[in-house]
Design an enzyme around this catalytic site. Structure first.
Site, PDB file in Angstrom:
ATOM      1  N   HIS A 117      49.073  -4.845 -14.969  1.00 22.82           N
ATOM      2  CA  HIS A 117      48.335  -3.848 -14.196  1.00 22.82           C
ATOM      3  C   HIS A 117      48.813  -3.963 -12.742  1.00 22.82           C
ATOM      4  O   HIS A 117      49.188  -5.049 -12.299  1.00 22.82           O
ATOM      5  CB  HIS A 117      46.849  -4.224 -14.294  1.00 22.82           C
ATOM      6  CG  HIS A 117      45.882  -3.247 -13.712  1.00 22.82           C
ATOM      7  ND1 HIS A 117      45.600  -3.195 -12.367  1.00 22.82           N
ATOM      8  CD2 HIS A 117      45.107  -2.296 -14.297  1.00 22.82           C
ATOM      9  CE1 HIS A 117      44.690  -2.257 -12.154  1.00 22.82           C
ATOM     10  NE2 HIS A 117      44.368  -1.692 -13.303  1.00 22.82           N
ATOM     11  N   ASP A 142      45.102 -13.058 -15.735  1.00 23.36           N
ATOM     12  CA  ASP A 142      44.244 -11.903 -15.505  1.00 23.36           C
ATOM     13  C   ASP A 142      43.523 -11.630 -16.823  1.00 23.36           C
ATOM     14  O   ASP A 142      44.129 -11.151 -17.782  1.00 23.36           O
ATOM     15  CB  ASP A 142      45.135 -10.737 -15.065  1.00 23.36           C
ATOM     16  CG  ASP A 142      44.425  -9.397 -15.117  1.00 23.36           C
ATOM     17  OD1 ASP A 142      43.248  -9.352 -15.514  1.00 23.36           O
ATOM     18  OD2 ASP A 142      45.068  -8.388 -14.762  1.00 23.36           O
ATOM     19  N   GLN A 199      41.033  -7.752 -19.454  1.00 25.56           N
ATOM     20  CA  GLN A 199      40.915  -7.096 -20.764  1.00 25.56           C
ATOM     21  C   GLN A 199      40.627  -8.070 -21.893  1.00 25.56           C
ATOM     22  O   GLN A 199      40.541  -7.668 -23.045  1.00 25.56           O
ATOM     23  CB  GLN A 199      42.208  -6.329 -21.075  1.00 25.56           C
ATOM     24  CG  GLN A 199      42.446  -5.144 -20.171  1.00 25.56           C
ATOM     25  CD  GLN A 199      41.404  -4.049 -20.333  1.00 25.56           C
ATOM     26  OE1 GLN A 199      40.725  -3.959 -21.364  1.00 25.56           O
ATOM     27  NE2 GLN A 199      41.258  -3.235 -19.318  1.00 25.56           N
ATOM     28  N   LYS A 236      33.913  -4.932 -17.102  1.00 21.97           N
ATOM     29  CA  LYS A 236      34.624  -4.799 -18.380  1.00 21.97           C
ATOM     30  C   LYS A 236      33.942  -5.655 -19.452  1.00 21.97           C
ATOM     31  O   LYS A 236      34.403  -5.736 -20.585  1.00 21.97           O
ATOM     32  CB  LYS A 236      36.075  -5.251 -18.241  1.00 21.97           C
ATOM     33  CG  LYS A 236      36.788  -4.619 -17.060  1.00 21.97           C
ATOM     34  CD  LYS A 236      38.027  -3.898 -17.438  1.00 21.97           C
ATOM     35  CE  LYS A 236      38.798  -3.507 -16.192  1.00 21.97           C
ATOM     36  NZ  LYS A 236      39.458  -2.213 -16.338  1.00 21.97           N
ATOM     37  N   CYS A 241      47.500   2.484 -14.467  1.00 21.92           N
ATOM     38  CA  CYS A 241      47.829   1.501 -13.416  1.00 21.92           C
ATOM     39  C   CYS A 241      48.891   0.519 -13.894  1.00 21.92           C
ATOM     40  O   CYS A 241      48.832  -0.675 -13.567  1.00 21.92           O
ATOM     41  CB  CYS A 241      46.597   0.743 -12.933  1.00 21.92           C
ATOM     42  SG  CYS A 241      45.394   1.776 -12.139  1.00 21.92           S
TER      43      CYS A 241
END
Ligand code: PMP
Length: 407
Positions: A124, A201, A204, A227, A365
């Site tokens: 991203h 990261d 997700q 999220k 993104c």
């Protein structure tokens, strides 16, 4: 095996029960943000109705309640991440803010000319641009782990990119654009062998996996509450103690100091050193209820439901002429990214909305990933455990009608 009672679960998410443009809402944009259970909405309401005050400083009852509520979420997060202590849980405003914090503090203090920051082609923008910014300032260089045709990271290339020049590897656990699950345990182990630190990261992945920061031997882990069925404006940065302790603060202000004078200022301890100013108290408090809600669900049944949705959607979509699924990794979460010959993704997104179906279209993104596949964008349907097969049927039917309208 236990199954989710979807009728009951959907009642916990009041937003799902509505008509959009005359059709029942089908919300398949969960990778962008998830919906919030009633317990989270109630907590926000309760906080502002009964408990609102500023935290840490006040001696009065409301300040005490607000502080306890805010810090309770930190304790819940320690358990959620299997972290060794609450001091290593830092509240930010989101994944983006967490990555920028690490880039601007750890990066500025540790990167010099000739160092390498390794990212992947699946990232991203928020896990690319902060590294480009700090690379420009320090003379370090951003290098890229390539991705193959299926959307899987090239681990042979990764191994050869891992030289002792690499100071940090920054990769996502799961790709937001195409759903690939990266083999982060192996990636972390390999990085550590050359002395590199790793930032994962988890934007997700937190909604789909149990994360154990100690078992993974993570250096830094970042994600966003929104999220994970929590409110917007809250993020979490986990870091190893020895790293966080040596990092300079990011922003100066109230809360992050021990003592301030014009002859010199001393900084507060972890985690407060990194939490300057009044934080997002209400949303942090409410986020704790999202964690409780998730913990109350049978985890295996959640995974089974997501897998069933992914398999069913993949099978149904594959039958549409000219449709190609982008990202066909064997290991992926419940996200289907696709393109259709001769049709612009945006036209599909706009038309699907007329049938009450919410998906995301565009570059997600992740422009470097789109460039890798020579695409301007894709259509992305992303599922959560509260979605149903019946909704996939509605979506596929609507998609077929859109294609007829566009042909
Ligand atoms: N990384 C990934 C993989 C994401 O999916 C997202 C959100 N789309 C982000 C980072 C940025 O998260 P936020 O906008 O909440 O800071």
């Amino acid at each position: 095996a236990e199954k989710l009672d979807l009728n009951l679960i959907r009642k916990d998410f009041p937003i799902l029960d509505q008509q959009v443009n005359g059709s029942p809402l089908v919300y398949f944009d969960n990778a962008a943000t998830t919906q919030k259970p009633q317990v989270v909405i109630d907590a926000l309401n309760r906080y502002y109705t009964q408990d609102n005050a500023n935290i840490h400083r006040g001696l009065h009852t409301l300040a005490e309640r607000a502080t306890t509520g805010y810090e309770l979420t930190r304790t819940k997060l320690k358990d959620f991440l299997h972290a060794p202590s609450t001091d290593q849980i830092i509240f930010t405003s989101g994944t983006t803010a967490g990555i920028n914090l690490v880039a601007q503090t750890y990066g500025r203090a540790n990167f010099t000319a000739g160092d390498v920051i390794l990212v992947s082609n699946l990232e991203h923008h928020s896990n690319i641009v902060p590294w480009q910014m700090i690379a420009q300032e320090t003379g370090a260089e951003v290098q890229v782990i390539p991705v193959d045709e299926l959307g899987v990271l090239d681990m042979v290339a990764y191994q050869s990119l891992l030289t002792d020049r690499v100071k940090l590897v920054a990769v996502n656990h799961v790709s937001n654009a195409i759903g690939t699950i990266n083999p982060i345990k192996q990636m972390i182990d390999w990085a550590h062998r050359v002395g590199a630190k790793v930032l994962i990261d988890g934007a997700q992945s937190v909604a789909h996996f149990d994360i154990d920061v100690q078992a993974l031997d993570l250096d830094f882990f970042v994600f966003s509450a929104h999220k994970l069925f929590g409110p917007t404006g809250v993020g979490v940065l986990y870091g190893k103690r020895e790293l966080l302790e040596t990092m300079p603060p990011y922003q100066g202000g109230g809360e992050m100091i021990k003592e301030v004078s014009f002859s010199g200022t001393t900084y507060n301890e972890l985690p407060y050193k990194f939490e300057a100013g009044t934080p997002n108290i209400a949303d942090v408090y409410a986020f704790g209820f999202a964690l409780d809600y998730l913990a109350s669900l049978p985890q295996n049944a959640v995974w089974e439901q997501e897998k069933a949705l992914l398999d069913y959607a993949t099978e149904q979509l594959s039958q549409i002429d000219g449709l190609r699924i982008v990202g066909q990794a064997h290991e992926k979460i419940a996200v289907v990214s696709f393109v259709i010959d001769g049709v612009h993704p945006q036209d599909i997104g706009v038309l699907l909305d007329k049938f009450g179906v919410a998906i995301r279209t565009g570059h997600h993104c992740a422009q470097p990933l789109m460039a890798r596949y020579d695409l301007v964008g894709t259509c992305r349907a992303s599922f959560a455990f509260y979605n149903t097969k019946e909704e996939i049927d509605l979506f596929v039917k609507a998609l077929k009608r859109c294609l007829m309208m566009l042909s």
